[in-house]
Write a protein that holds these residues in place. Structure first.
Motif, mmCIF file in Angstrom:
data_model
loop_
_atom_site.group_PDB
_atom_site.id
_atom_site.type_symbol
_atom_site.label_atom_id
_atom_site.label_comp_id
_atom_site.label_asym_id
_atom_site.label_seq_id
_atom_site.Cartn_x
_atom_site.Cartn_y
_atom_site.Cartn_z
ATOM 1 N N ILE A 120 0.860 -1.182 0.000
ATOM 2 C CA ILE A 120 0.000 0.000 0.000
ATOM 3 C C ILE A 120 0.895 1.230 0.000
ATOM 4 C CG2 ILE A 120 -1.808 1.249 1.230
ATOM 5 C CD1 ILE A 120 -2.615 -1.463 2.461
ATOM 6 N N PRO A 121 1.034 1.889 -1.151
ATOM 7 C CA PRO A 121 1.851 3.111 -1.201
ATOM 8 C C PRO A 121 1.205 4.219 -0.374
ATOM 9 C CG PRO A 121 1.461 2.221 -3.401
ATOM 10 C CD PRO A 121 0.563 1.489 -2.464
ATOM 11 N N LYS A 122 1.989 4.840 0.483
ATOM 12 C CA LYS A 122 1.461 5.915 1.337
ATOM 13 C C LYS A 122 0.942 7.080 0.510
ATOM 14 C CE LYS A 122 4.420 5.289 5.365
ATOM 15 N NZ LYS A 122 5.454 5.951 6.164
ATOM 16 N N SER A 123 1.552 7.323 -0.635
ATOM 17 C CA SER A 123 1.137 8.458 -1.458
ATOM 18 C C SER A 123 -0.297 8.309 -1.964
ATOM 19 C CB SER A 123 2.082 8.620 -2.650
ATOM 20 O OG SER A 123 2.055 7.451 -3.463
ATOM 21 N N GLN A 124 -0.820 7.086 -1.994
ATOM 22 C CA GLN A 124 -2.171 6.858 -2.486
ATOM 23 C C GLN A 124 -3.220 6.824 -1.377
ATOM 24 O OE1 GLN A 124 -2.633 3.760 -5.436
ATOM 25 N NE2 GLN A 124 -0.491 3.976 -6.057
ATOM 26 N N ILE A 125 -2.786 6.859 -0.115
ATOM 27 C CA ILE A 125 -3.751 6.804 0.991
ATOM 28 C C ILE A 125 -3.482 7.904 2.017
ATOM 29 C CG2 ILE A 125 -4.221 4.343 0.757
ATOM 30 C CD1 ILE A 125 -2.431 4.021 3.316
ATOM 31 N N GLU A 126 -3.169 9.076 1.561
ATOM 32 C CA GLU A 126 -2.820 10.162 2.488
ATOM 33 C C GLU A 126 -3.930 10.425 3.505
ATOM 34 O OE1 GLU A 126 -1.821 13.391 -0.064
ATOM 35 O OE2 GLU A 126 0.060 12.469 -0.693
ATOM 36 N N TYR B 127 -4.533 7.059 5.804
ATOM 37 C CA TYR B 127 -3.341 6.506 6.444
ATOM 38 C C TYR B 127 -3.500 6.356 7.956
ATOM 39 C CZ TYR B 127 1.306 6.560 8.476
ATOM 40 O OH TYR B 127 2.407 6.287 9.235
ATOM 41 N N ARG B 128 -3.869 7.413 8.635
ATOM 42 C CA ARG B 128 -4.007 7.379 10.105
ATOM 43 C C ARG B 128 -5.057 6.367 10.540
ATOM 44 N NH1 ARG B 128 -0.133 7.595 12.516
ATOM 45 N NH2 ARG B 128 1.274 8.988 11.534
ATOM 46 N N GLU B 129 -6.181 6.330 9.830
ATOM 47 C CA GLU B 129 -7.241 5.380 10.176
ATOM 48 C C GLU B 129 -6.749 3.936 10.036
ATOM 49 O OE1 GLU B 129 -10.287 6.505 7.488
ATOM 50 O OE2 GLU B 129 -10.864 8.271 8.634
ATOM 51 N N LEU B 130 -6.022 3.661 8.958
ATOM 52 C CA LEU B 130 -5.491 2.319 8.744
ATOM 53 C C LEU B 130 -4.558 1.912 9.882
ATOM 54 C CD1 LEU B 130 -4.922 -0.235 7.036
ATOM 55 C CD2 LEU B 130 -3.192 1.096 5.831
ATOM 56 N N ILE B 131 -3.660 2.790 10.279
ATOM 57 C CA ILE B 131 -2.710 2.494 11.354
ATOM 58 C C ILE B 131 -3.454 2.315 12.686
ATOM 59 C CG2 ILE B 131 -0.738 3.376 12.666
ATOM 60 C CD1 ILE B 131 -0.064 2.340 9.838
ATOM 61 N N GLN B 132 -4.451 3.139 12.952
ATOM 62 C CA GLN B 132 -5.221 3.020 14.197
ATOM 63 C C GLN B 132 -5.973 1.693 14.263
ATOM 64 O OE1 GLN B 132 -7.683 6.508 14.240
ATOM 65 N NE2 GLN B 132 -6.088 7.798 15.145
ATOM 66 N N ILE B 133 -6.591 1.303 13.162
ATOM 67 C CA ILE B 133 -7.321 0.032 13.140
ATOM 68 C C ILE B 133 -6.344 -1.130 13.341
ATOM 69 C CG2 ILE B 133 -8.736 -1.516 11.738
ATOM 70 C CD1 ILE B 133 -9.864 1.037 10.356
ATOM 71 N N ALA B 134 -5.228 -1.087 12.650
ATOM 72 C CA ALA B 134 -4.235 -2.163 12.782
ATOM 73 C C ALA B 134 -3.689 -2.229 14.207
ATOM 74 C CB ALA B 134 -3.101 -1.952 11.783
ATOM 75 N N ALA B 135 -3.404 -1.086 14.807
ATOM 76 C CA ALA B 135 -2.877 -1.055 16.173
ATOM 77 C C ALA B 135 -3.874 -1.618 17.174
ATOM 78 C CB ALA B 135 -2.488 0.367 16.552
ATOM 79 N N ALA B 136 -5.149 -1.451 16.893
ATOM 80 C CA ALA B 136 -6.173 -1.967 17.803
ATOM 81 C C ALA B 136 -6.316 -3.485 17.707
ATOM 82 C CB ALA B 136 -7.512 -1.305 17.491
#
Length: 165
Positions: free
Chosen positions: A137-143, A146-155
């Motif tokens: 998942i290129p970060k440039s395509q999910i600006e 991005y934060r939501e994805l990391i928060q869900i994964a961390a949970a």
């Protein structure tokens, strides 16, 4: 909590993943060590052996440093050209149950329990489903997402399977 986004990979995304994967394994580290040893031997042998051996040592060192990146670059381009699935956009839905991907008529689900690890690099987020297979998942395509994805994964992932910056 959920987020949705579409990803279209290009050859540089595939190449970055391949380089990351190659040089964070023992094979990649070993190739760098062999290259350094060969280059060191060429400098050390200079003047004590014939120039042929000196050039041979230097040549092997350069070969080990150059071959893997060039090979991975060419293979990334070839994979992208050969696979219609990789060239087309992949739709992601990330929610509390896992990662759901779809493309045209096909779909796949990866529950959080099956995620091997999630790694954030400088330009990509790599969601591994096994030791060698990952969603890129290129970060440039999910600006925005991005934060939501990391928060869900961390949970949902234990800390040892989550490597973010």
């Amino acid at each position: 909590m959920k987020t949705e986004f579409d990803i279209t990979l290009n050859s540089s995304d595939m190449y970055r993943f391949s380089m990351y994967h190659a040089y964070t394994t023992s094979q990649g580290i070993l190739s760098i060590l062999i290259a350094a040893l060969c280059l060191f031997m060429s400098v050390r042998a200079y003047g004590t052996v014939t120039w042929t051996y000196t050039i041979l040592y230097a040549g092997f060192g350069i070969l080990f440093l150059v071959y893997i990146p060039v090979h991975l670059y060419l293979r990334s381009k070839q994979r992208l050209l050969a696979s219609e699935e990789l060239r087309n956009a992949l739709h992601y839905l990330v929610d509390d149950s896992g990662i759901h991907t779809s493309q045209k008529d096909a779909s796949a689900d990866l529950p959080w329990e099956a995620v091997y690890k999630l790694i954030e690099t400088k330009r990509n987020i790599l969601i591994y489903s096994s030791r060698v297979n990952a969603y890129i998942i290129p970060k440039s395509q999910i600006e925005k997402e991005y934060r939501e994805l990391i928060q869900i994964a961390a949970a949902h992932l234990p800390k040892y399977r989550l490597k973010t910056k």
